[in-house]
Design a protein around this motif. Structure first.
Motif, short mmCIF file in Angstrom:
data_model
loop_
_atom_site.label_atom_id
_atom_site.label_comp_id
_atom_site.label_asym_id
_atom_site.label_seq_id
_atom_site.Cartn_x
_atom_site.Cartn_y
_atom_site.Cartn_z
N SER A 1 0.81 -1.22 0.00
CA SER A 1 0.00 0.00 0.00
C SER A 1 0.84 1.27 0.00
O SER A 1 0.32 2.35 -0.23
CB SER A 1 -0.91 0.01 1.24
OG SER A 1 -0.12 0.16 2.42
N GLY A 2 2.14 1.11 0.26
CA GLY A 2 2.98 2.29 0.35
C GLY A 2 2.86 3.00 1.68
O GLY A 2 3.39 4.10 1.87
N ALA A 3 2.17 2.36 2.65
CA ALA A 3 1.96 2.99 3.95
C ALA A 3 3.15 2.82 4.89
O ALA A 3 3.15 3.39 5.97
CB ALA A 3 0.70 2.41 4.61
N GLY A 4 4.15 2.05 4.48
CA GLY A 4 5.30 1.83 5.33
C GLY A 4 5.31 0.43 5.91
O GLY A 4 4.29 -0.27 5.96
N ALA A 5 6.50 0.01 6.36
CA ALA A 5 6.68 -1.37 6.82
C ALA A 5 5.78 -1.71 8.00
O ALA A 5 5.15 -2.78 8.04
CB ALA A 5 8.15 -1.60 7.18
N ALA A 6 5.74 -0.85 9.00
CA ALA A 6 4.96 -1.15 10.20
C ALA A 6 3.48 -1.33 9.86
O ALA A 6 2.84 -2.29 10.32
CB ALA A 6 5.14 -0.04 11.24
N GLU A 7 2.95 -0.44 9.04
CA GLU A 7 1.53 -0.54 8.69
C GLU A 7 1.27 -1.76 7.81
O GLU A 7 0.25 -2.44 7.96
CB GLU A 7 1.07 0.73 7.97
CG GLU A 7 -0.41 0.72 7.62
CD GLU A 7 -1.32 0.45 8.81
OE1 GLU A 7 -2.36 -0.22 8.62
OE2 GLU A 7 -1.00 0.89 9.93
N GLU A 8 2.21 -2.09 6.90
CA GLU A 8 2.04 -3.27 6.07
C GLU A 8 1.95 -4.53 6.94
O GLU A 8 1.11 -5.40 6.72
CB GLU A 8 3.24 -3.42 5.11
CG GLU A 8 3.33 -2.35 4.05
CD GLU A 8 2.31 -2.54 2.93
OE1 GLU A 8 1.67 -3.60 2.89
OE2 GLU A 8 2.17 -1.62 2.11
N LEU A 9 2.82 -4.62 7.92
CA LEU A 9 2.87 -5.82 8.76
C LEU A 9 1.70 -5.86 9.73
O LEU A 9 1.16 -6.94 10.01
CB LEU A 9 4.20 -5.89 9.50
CG LEU A 9 5.38 -6.09 8.54
CD1 LEU A 9 6.71 -5.81 9.23
CD2 LEU A 9 5.38 -7.51 7.97
N CYS A 10 1.28 -4.72 10.23
CA CYS A 10 0.07 -4.69 11.07
C CYS A 10 -1.15 -5.10 10.25
O CYS A 10 -2.03 -5.82 10.73
CB CYS A 10 -0.13 -3.29 11.66
SG CYS A 10 0.99 -2.88 13.02
N ARG A 11 -1.18 -4.65 9.01
CA ARG A 11 -2.29 -5.01 8.12
C ARG A 11 -2.30 -6.52 7.87
O ARG A 11 -3.36 -7.15 7.86
CB ARG A 11 -2.10 -4.24 6.82
CG ARG A 11 -3.16 -4.46 5.76
CD ARG A 11 -2.77 -3.63 4.56
NE ARG A 11 -3.62 -3.90 3.41
CZ ARG A 11 -3.30 -3.59 2.17
NH1 ARG A 11 -2.15 -3.00 1.92
NH2 ARG A 11 -4.12 -3.85 1.18
N PHE A 12 -1.12 -7.10 7.68
CA PHE A 12 -1.03 -8.54 7.50
C PHE A 12 -1.55 -9.27 8.74
O PHE A 12 -2.32 -10.23 8.64
CB PHE A 12 0.42 -8.93 7.23
CG PHE A 12 0.62 -10.40 6.97
CD1 PHE A 12 0.53 -10.91 5.68
CD2 PHE A 12 0.90 -11.28 8.00
CE1 PHE A 12 0.71 -12.26 5.44
CE2 PHE A 12 1.07 -12.63 7.77
CZ PHE A 12 0.99 -13.13 6.49
N ALA A 13 -1.11 -8.82 9.92
CA ALA A 13 -1.55 -9.45 11.16
C ALA A 13 -3.06 -9.34 11.33
O ALA A 13 -3.73 -10.30 11.74
CB ALA A 13 -0.83 -8.82 12.35
N PHE B 1 11.36 -14.09 11.99
CA PHE B 1 11.15 -15.30 12.79
C PHE B 1 10.15 -15.04 13.90
O PHE B 1 9.22 -15.82 14.13
CB PHE B 1 12.48 -15.79 13.37
CG PHE B 1 13.17 -16.81 12.52
CD1 PHE B 1 12.77 -18.14 12.53
CD2 PHE B 1 14.22 -16.45 11.69
CE1 PHE B 1 13.41 -19.09 11.75
CE2 PHE B 1 14.87 -17.38 10.90
CZ PHE B 1 14.46 -18.71 10.92
N ALA B 2 10.34 -13.94 14.61
CA ALA B 2 9.46 -13.64 15.74
C ALA B 2 8.04 -13.32 15.26
O ALA B 2 7.06 -13.74 15.88
CB ALA B 2 10.02 -12.45 16.53
N PHE B 3 7.93 -12.62 14.16
CA PHE B 3 6.62 -12.22 13.62
C PHE B 3 5.81 -13.45 13.22
O PHE B 3 4.63 -13.59 13.59
CB PHE B 3 6.85 -11.31 12.41
CG PHE B 3 5.59 -10.85 11.72
CD1 PHE B 3 4.92 -9.72 12.16
CD2 PHE B 3 5.10 -11.52 10.61
CE1 PHE B 3 3.77 -9.28 11.53
CE2 PHE B 3 3.95 -11.08 9.97
CZ PHE B 3 3.28 -9.96 10.43
#
Length: 235
Positions: free
Chosen positions: A97-109, A195-197
């Motif tokens: 989405s171009g929202a940044g790494a943290a938002e991409e990963l939160c979105r995935f979660a 790994f942790a994620f």
């Protein structure tokens, strides 16, 4: 005299037979139906008692069609896992989405945990197969490990892009004392974070499957996002 534009003429004009599907289309349709049937059976009963003949019957085909298309039960289950992972990835992170790494990963979660709230047969079967592999009772243990590795690779790529863009700060890497790299400003190691994620999300999904009545999806989502932002040093 009616013309070709007369609505009555158009409505009563004979229609030709529908176009025949190509062999590739027929095979794709049959394979999708067989995978869906296998997912239903595994979600309800586990994989141990599922046979290719039973999958064919469940899909409404001959007992031998699943063997004809997939060759072995292991190949069918591996394909099912591929489809389940693709479904999860499409639901959780259909595109950057171009929202940044943290938002991409939160979105995935969020997408993964929302799948716990509204599970599909494919998603439920994926959890069952993962649990069987974890217990060492599945011939798919290597395939599960490979899919985990691919997911970690995707996560590491997202974090790597965040590092390249300057959104995140690189950690010290290997050799850092346990606990030394936690908290805002501590930096992040893309591989270690991946790994942790993956471990976090798999653990939450397994807990939800084991005790669905006790699992609060909303709370788990909030805490997962909080951990992701903390681990990445994001606001």
């Amino acid at each position: 005299m009616p013309t070709h534009d007369d609505p009555d003429t158009r409505a009563t004009a004979p229609q030709g037979p529908p176009p025949r599907r190509t062999q590739a289309e027929r095979r794709a349709h049959a394979e999708a139906a067989l995978i869906a049937a296998a997912a239903r059976l595994i979600a309800e009963h586990g994989s141990t008692g599922v046979t290719l003949a039973r999958v064919g019957e469940e899909a409404g085909f001959s007992r031998g069609l699943a063997t004809h298309y997939f060759g072995s039960k292991a190949a069918l289950l591996a394909r099912l896992q591929e489809e389940a992972l693709a479904e999860a990835m499409a639901a959780a992170a259909p595109e950057r989405s171009g929202a940044g790494a943290a938002e991409e990963l939160c979105r995935f979660a969020r997408g993964v945990l929302e799948g716990v709230r509204h599970p599909t047969d494919l998603g439920r079967a994926f959890v069952v197969l993962g649990a069987e592999a974890l217990a060492g009772t599945s011939e798919l243990t290597p395939a599960v490990a490979e899919l985990d590795a691919r997911t970690r690779g995707w996560v590491a790529d997202v974090v790597g892009q965040g590092l390249a863009d300057g959104e995140l700060r690189a950690g010290a890497g290997a050799g850092v004392e346990v606990g030394a790299g936690v908290g805002p400003g501590a930096g992040v190691d893309a591989g270690a974070f991946a790994f942790a994620f993956v471990g976090l999300l798999k653990g939450l999904v397994v807990q939800a499957a084991a005790a669905p009545e006790a699992f609060d999806v909303a709370t788990a989502t909030v805490e997962a996002e909080r951990w992701i932002r903390l681990a990445l040093g994001a606001a």
